[in-house]
Every structure is written in C-alpha cells, then in structure tokens.
Scaffold this motif. Structure first.
Motif, short mmCIF file in Angstrom:
data_model
loop_
_atom_site.label_atom_id
_atom_site.label_comp_id
_atom_site.label_asym_id
_atom_site.label_seq_id
_atom_site.Cartn_x
_atom_site.Cartn_y
_atom_site.Cartn_z
N ILE A 73 0.82 -1.29 -0.02
CA ILE A 73 0.12 -0.02 -0.18
C ILE A 73 0.94 1.35 -0.12
O ILE A 73 1.81 1.46 0.55
N ASP A 74 0.49 2.17 -0.48
CA ASP A 74 1.69 3.03 -0.83
C ASP A 74 0.60 4.37 0.06
O ASP A 74 1.61 5.31 0.77
N VAL A 75 -0.25 4.42 0.35
CA VAL A 75 -1.71 5.96 0.82
C VAL A 75 -2.38 5.48 1.75
O VAL A 75 -3.11 4.59 0.66
N LEU A 76 -2.28 5.20 2.66
CA LEU A 76 -3.43 5.21 3.98
C LEU A 76 -4.37 6.91 4.37
O LEU A 76 -3.55 7.48 4.78
N CYS A 77 -5.85 6.14 3.89
CA CYS A 77 -6.51 7.58 3.98
C CYS A 77 -6.82 7.13 5.30
O CYS A 77 -8.47 6.26 5.20
N ALA A 78 -6.66 7.53 6.22
CA ALA A 78 -7.27 7.00 7.88
C ALA A 78 -8.76 7.94 7.25
O ALA A 78 -8.59 9.28 8.67
N ASN A 79 -9.89 8.01 7.55
CA ASN A 79 -11.01 9.20 7.32
C ASN A 79 -12.57 8.92 7.98
O ASN A 79 -13.05 9.50 7.85
N ALA A 80 -12.33 7.55 8.21
CA ALA A 80 -13.84 7.51 8.86
C ALA A 80 -14.39 8.28 10.60
O ALA A 80 -13.23 8.20 11.04
N GLY A 81 -15.48 8.41 10.14
CA GLY A 81 -15.60 9.14 11.30
C GLY A 81 -17.09 9.70 12.32
O GLY A 81 -17.66 9.35 10.54
N ILE A 82 -17.46 9.65 12.84
CA ILE A 82 -18.30 9.73 13.32
C ILE A 82 -18.66 11.39 14.32
O ILE A 82 -17.68 12.06 14.76
N ALA A 83 -20.13 11.96 13.65
CA ALA A 83 -19.91 13.25 14.90
C ALA A 83 -19.90 13.06 16.49
O ALA A 83 -19.09 13.85 16.94
N GLY A 84 -20.46 12.00 16.66
CA GLY A 84 -20.97 11.75 18.30
C GLY A 84 -21.73 12.62 18.68
O GLY A 84 -23.37 13.77 17.52
N PRO A 85 -22.60 12.66 19.93
CA PRO A 85 -23.56 13.41 20.51
C PRO A 85 -23.23 15.37 20.52
O PRO A 85 -21.95 15.73 20.00
N THR A 86 -24.01 15.67 20.16
CA THR A 86 -24.36 17.17 20.31
C THR A 86 -24.81 17.98 21.35
O THR A 86 -26.53 17.41 21.76
N ALA A 87 -23.85 17.56 22.76
CA ALA A 87 -25.26 17.92 24.19
C ALA A 87 -24.27 18.50 24.86
O ALA A 87 -22.46 18.15 24.49
N ALA A 88 -24.03 18.92 26.00
CA ALA A 88 -23.58 20.07 27.30
C ALA A 88 -22.28 18.19 27.60
O ALA A 88 -23.36 17.15 27.58
N VAL A 89 -21.72 18.52 28.56
CA VAL A 89 -20.79 17.01 28.50
C VAL A 89 -21.45 16.76 29.87
O VAL A 89 -21.79 15.69 30.19
N GLU A 90 -22.40 17.27 30.49
CA GLU A 90 -22.95 15.90 31.42
C GLU A 90 -23.96 15.32 31.18
O GLU A 90 -24.76 14.23 31.42
N ASP A 91 -24.64 15.96 29.89
CA ASP A 91 -25.39 14.91 29.60
C ASP A 91 -25.54 13.74 28.39
O ASP A 91 -25.69 13.40 27.81
N ILE A 92 -23.37 13.67 27.97
CA ILE A 92 -23.03 12.88 27.36
C ILE A 92 -22.53 11.11 28.09
O ILE A 92 -21.76 11.21 28.98
N SER A 93 -23.51 10.35 27.52
CA SER A 93 -23.45 9.17 28.10
C SER A 93 -21.42 8.44 27.93
O SER A 93 -21.19 9.37 26.91
N LEU A 94 -21.53 7.77 28.76
CA LEU A 94 -20.04 7.21 28.41
C LEU A 94 -20.31 6.39 27.35
O LEU A 94 -18.77 5.68 26.36
N THR A 95 -21.24 5.61 27.18
CA THR A 95 -22.11 4.74 25.64
C THR A 95 -21.01 5.85 24.79
O THR A 95 -20.20 5.09 23.61
N ASP A 96 -21.66 7.06 24.32
CA ASP A 96 -21.31 7.70 23.53
C ASP A 96 -20.03 7.83 22.99
O ASP A 96 -19.42 8.60 22.00
N TRP A 97 -20.12 8.36 24.65
CA TRP A 97 -18.20 9.53 24.60
C TRP A 97 -17.06 7.55 24.08
O TRP A 97 -16.56 8.13 22.40
N ARG A 98 -17.62 6.86 24.29
CA ARG A 98 -16.45 5.53 24.31
C ARG A 98 -16.76 5.23 22.56
O ARG A 98 -15.57 4.57 21.59
N THR A 99 -17.68 5.21 21.90
CA THR A 99 -18.29 5.17 20.38
C THR A 99 -17.20 5.95 19.39
O THR A 99 -16.96 5.65 18.06
#
Length: 253
Positions: A73-99
């Motif tokens: 392989i000559d080029v790796l484009c590590a491009n995968a990603g998700i937006a994750g939750p949009t919320a105040a930090v106290e409203d974010i679950s650990l599951t969503d954080w880890r995902t």
C-alpha cells in the motif's frame, strides 16, 4: 499519480470525494466503508470492503486481503469518523463518548497499525489522517468529537516522527464545516438544543470563517491528493486546515 490508495469511509461524503480524486489522478483505489449500500453504488473498478474500523479483527483481515491482492500500500487515508453527540458534557453518556472515540481515534490507530508495516517493508508511503478543526480548537457541546480529533492530531504527529526514518510521511487534514448529510445532522441537533433554526446555526458556523462559507468534499480531496504526491515529498508531521480560515470556532449569534 500512480499508487495504491486505501480510503476508509470511502463510499460517501469526503471519503468518496477522495476516492474519485485519487482515481482521476491515476491511482488504484480501495474503499472501505461500514455502509454496504453506499459501497454498492461505487464504481466497479474500485476494490471494496465492508468494514467497521473499530473492529481490530476486521481491520487486520482487510489489510491482509489488501496485501495479498496488491502486494502493498502506498497511501492510507484514515478518514472514517462519526459526529458523536451534540450535548452538554453532563448529558453525554459514557457509551456515546466511547463510541465516538472508538470510531474516530481508535479507527485511525488500527488502520495505521496494520498498514504501516507494509510501508516499512517497501520503505515508502504516506498516511493521511482526516481530523477536524475541532482538533485545533475547543468546541462547546461536542466534547467527545473534539477529544477524538485532538487525539488524532497527536497520533499523526507521532507517526510522522516514528515513521520518517522508514521513508513514510504522515500528515493530518483538518476540515472545517463540510457541506453534506453529516453536517446537516449536526446543524439540526444544535438548532434544537439552542432553540434556533437550522439556517441560523449554519450562518453562525459560516461566519466563524474569514471566507464566510462551508467547504466541500472536493476541497479536502484535492489536499489529500497533493499530500500523497511527490510534490509534497518533504511535507510531514503537519496539521493542515482546509476550512476557509477559521477565525472564531464558536461564533455567537
């Protein structure tokens, strides 16, 4: 350009734009994506794999298949990603954080872990990590995403130092707000959280750049092709924003 290019999340959005740009430049293209329907809509001459980048066994198997098929392989484009939750930090679950961290940061790590040994053996290669301007600034209500993208910047800079003596370059591309379905989801969620309209939030993001607009997938793709080319043969360890010049990452409306 010639070369063998793997693009994660390559069947749609920014990844699809990258695949099209590398294809147009003469490279062999392999797209990996979790979305089977999007993969089915890709050109038949692209190699394709359905892949969850957070699954180490699946990543290792895909890179083994790639080496068998291509020999390297000559080029790796590590491009995968998700937006994750949009919320105040106290409203974010650990599951969503880890995902969010698993798909964004760990996905880039796993793909690098299994692609770079091939590059070491051939003493040549380029790793391109798609992070975000969220990896350069703090982003209120986007804690998991920002944390993941800051981590990806650190990963990219470290890989550049670790792999340079093997002839391998690594750079990090930081898109700003990109036109497309994923950003539309962010706009809708943020509008709901702030009691605003989608258009108001859009204008707020756009006004945070000196050029007053969102970027397009092709803008990111053009940077990727350049960084993978011989024209950028001594460009490594860099974090390059393609964002219309962010001047205020959290504009107040």
């Amino acid at each position: 350009m010639t070369g063998r290019v793997l693009i994660t999340a390559g069947a749609s959005g920014v990844g699809r734009a990258m695949a099209e740009a590398f294809d147009a430049a003469g490279a062999q293209v392999w797209v990996a994506d979790v979305d089977a329907k999007a993969l089915a809509e890709c050109p038949s001459h692209w190699k394709q794999s359905q892949l969850d980048v957070s699954d180490e066994t699946a990543v290792a198997a895909m890179l083994t298949d790639l080496e068998t098929e291509w020999g390297g392989i000559d080029v790796l484009c590590a491009n995968a990603g998700i937006a994750g939750p949009t919320a105040a930090v106290e409203d974010i679950s650990l599951t969503d954080w880890r995902t969010c961290l698993s798909i964004n940061l760990e996905g880039a790590f796993l793909c690098s872990k299994y692609a770079t040994p091939m590059m070491k053996r051939q003493r040549n290669g380029a790793v391109l990590i798609t992070a975000s301007t969220a990896g350069q600034y703090g982003y209120p209500n986007r804690a998991p995403y920002a944390a993941a993208k800051w981590g990806m910047v650190g990963l990219g800079k470290t890989l550049a130092m670790e792999l340079g003596s093997h002839g391998i370059r690594c750079n990090v591309i930081c898109p700003g707000s990109v036109e497309g379905p994923r950003m539309e989801g962010v706009l809708e969620r943020e509008a709901a959280a702030k009691g605003m309209t989608r258009d108001q939030v859009y204008k707020g993001y756009a006004s945070g750049t000196s050029m007053g607009r969102f970027v397009e997938g092709r803008d990111i793709a053009n940077m990727a092709v350049f960084l993978a080319s011989d024209a950028a043969r001594l460009v490594s360890g860099q974090v390059i924003a393609v964002d219309g010049h962010t001047v205020n990452p959290d504009p107040k409306l």
